[in-house]
Design an enzyme around this catalytic site. Structure first.
Site, short mmCIF file in Angstrom:
data_model
loop_
_atom_site.label_atom_id
_atom_site.label_comp_id
_atom_site.label_asym_id
_atom_site.label_seq_id
_atom_site.Cartn_x
_atom_site.Cartn_y
_atom_site.Cartn_z
CE LYS A 179 -1.70 2.94 1.94
NZ LYS A 179 -1.49 4.33 1.50
N GLY A 206 7.08 5.42 7.84
CA GLY A 206 6.27 6.64 7.80
C GLY A 206 6.43 7.38 9.11
CD GLU A 244 12.74 4.37 8.45
OE1 GLU A 244 12.43 4.57 7.27
OE2 GLU A 244 13.04 5.28 9.24
CB CYS A 285 13.39 9.41 7.93
SG CYS A 285 14.25 8.07 7.12
#
Ligand code: TXE
Length: 481
Positions: free
Chosen positions: A174, A227, A249, A283
């Site tokens: 997804k 995310g 993560e 990130c």
């Protein structure tokens, strides 16, 4: 009629059961670009059933065959890398040049790495004095649910798909609803490479609807998510009742520590990249810069001068270093921190006034580099993941003070340290709260090593054998002789 994507289930492209779609905009212009299926539980279930069926044969397939197919997918991505890079840029906002230099090469590397890692995977045997052999058996788990973010769309997606199917699982993916284009293109590549139907299924849609349905599905025993930390919490809560295996993560707010013995030229050059690459939407970006007092003024002068040289503009222009951020909502979130910094007494070295873009880019989601000094570590600007081109620079006196400032947050994803003192490098490697620590570099990635965060930056480790083991049931068989 705008380009309309379709879900990829059991080797076919199919419309969402609801017939509903989400508008997807080009971040550079703000113009409607394509439509993304707004899928729900019915679409997820259809994909899970296809994956379950395919698992019967795929889980018994030869490792060499899985490796061959992963390399074939990589070959086709190599052939298509320009159109994949252009699509990634149109979807996420990053410059095409960055997608060509970072995203797509890493997609290919992910695929080839796990094609090789699965073939060279080691399993162990131990002998016992009591006359027994213990050997390890690593078996595929079943249907893996893979949920990926919008910042490095195909890069992160393939970093999950490759080990999952290499280990013999089938997958329901997804992607982020904000960046679905390259995942949709990747589906055609999966077919062209000859991957059996149902091994890889891609369902597009919103997180709380399609994503949540995937996490809650009783026939999906394992979830790999990248995310935001808040979403990671929601996923962990939804997965808990079913004791699903989780890899999370999550976000980061990474310190970048410059000591007075550092090579300042290299440290400032690399710190500018670490701050603003991909519009600061990585990130691992170094958004909290701590500089030892003696070199603070010189570093700030270098850093501001180099940041001012960055070209922000047309993502198709090879000279552009930054494009727009991913969405209007994200642009507004990032710009809100400028007001917070003002209230907290921050001093702006750059970006307090945001230039207006013109022409075709007038309605794009632009944020120019923002550099703020003079904020306490307590300011929200220093504590919250902004995920945009906003950095703070703070001075410190001693190593102990630097470590305290760096470790003072609930995040622990990565950290950078600039020093020529080898003992200090190893000392900080031990005590900084981060899953990855770079010394005199940034974003130098070895795919064999464990990758992931501490504290609120995540659970589990990806990368190398860690990913293959995450996507495997590991058993011990003890045979007495
Ligand atoms: O990520 P989200 P977003 C950080 C960054 C960013 C924040 C939110 O701070 O601003 O996270 O970004 C799906 N159940 N990072 O909104 O919401 C969603 O559809 C199941 C850091 O993009 O976490 C998408 O596919 N799935 C990060 C994916 O989760 C759900 C990279 C990520 O969405 C869901 C990106 C739910 N309840 C953002 N809600 C990093 N560490 O690299 C959402 N999703």
């Amino acid at each position: 009629m705008k380009l309309t994507l379709a879900n990829f289930i059991d080797g076919d492209f199919v419309a969402p059961a609801s017939g509903a779609y989400i508008d997807s905009f080009n971040p550079a212009t703000g113009a409607l670009d394509h439509m993304v299926p707004d899928s729900g539980a019915a679409d997820i279930d259809r994909a899970v059933q296809a994956a379950k069926l395919a698992f019967k044969d795929w889980s018994k397939s030869k490792i060499e065959e899985r490796a061959r197919l992963l390399n074939r997918i990589a070959d086709i991505c190599e052939e298509r890398k320009k159109e994949l890079a252009e699509a990634e840029s149109r979807d996420q906002g990053k410059p095409v040049s960055l997608a060509l230099a970072l995203d797509i090469p890493r997609v290919i590397k992910n695929l080839r790495f796990f094609a090789s890692a699965i073939v060279h995977r080691i399993e162990t045997v131990n002998r016992m004095d009591e006359g027994a052999l213990n050997y390890t058996v690593k078996r595929p788990v079943g249907v893996a649910g893979l949920i990926s973010p919008w910042n490095l769309p195909l890069y992160v997606l393939t970093w999950k798909i490759a080990p999952a199917i290499a280990a013999g699982n089938t997958v329901v993916v997804k992607p982020s609803e904000m960046t679905s284009l390259t995942a949709w293109m990747f589906a055609s590549i999966i077919n062209e490479a000859g991957v059996p139907d149902g091994v890889v299924n891609i369902v597009f849609g919103r997180g709380p609807l399609a994503g949540q349905a995937l996490v809650e599905h009783p026939d999906v025993p394992i979830i790999s998510f990248t995310g935001g930390t808040a979403t990671g919490r929601a996923i962990a809560a939804a997965a808990a009742p079913r004791l699903k295996r989780l890899s999370l993560e999550l976000g980061g707010k990474n310190p970048n520590i410059i000591f007075d013995d550092a090579d300042l030229r290299e440290a400032s050059r690399m710190s500018v990249r670490a701050a603003f690459l991909n519009q600061g939407e990585i990130c691992l970006c170094g958004s909290r810069i701590y500089v030892q007092e003696k070199v603070y003024a010189e570093f700030c002068e270098r850093f501001v001068r180099q940041a001012a040289e960055l070209r922000i503009g047309d993502p198709r222009d090879p000279k552009s270093f930054m494009g727009p951020v991913v969405s209007k909502a994200h642009q507004e979130k990032i710009l809100s921190y400028i007001e917070i910094a003002k209230k907290d007494g921050g001093r702006f070295l750059m970006g307090e006034e945001q230039p207006k873009m013109s022409g075709e880019f007038a309605n794009g989601y632009w944020v120019h580099p923002v550099i703020i000094t003079g904020l306490s570590n307590e300011s929200r600007v220093c504590r919250e993941e902004i995920f945009g081109p906003v950095v703070t620079i703070t001075s410190f006196k001693t190593e102990e003070e630097a470590v305290e400032l760096a470790n003072d947050l609930p995040y622990g994803l990565s950290a950078s340290v600039w020093t020529k003192d080898v003992s200090r490098a190893h000392r900080l490697g031990e005590i900084l709260h981060a899953g990855t620590i770079w010394v005199n570099t940034w974003m130098l990635r070895d795919l064999r090593v464990p990758f992931g965060g501490m504290k609120e930056s995540g659970i589990g480790r990806e990368g190398g054998t860690h990913s293959l083991d995450f996507f495997s049931d590991i058993k011990n068989v003890c045979v007495k002789f």
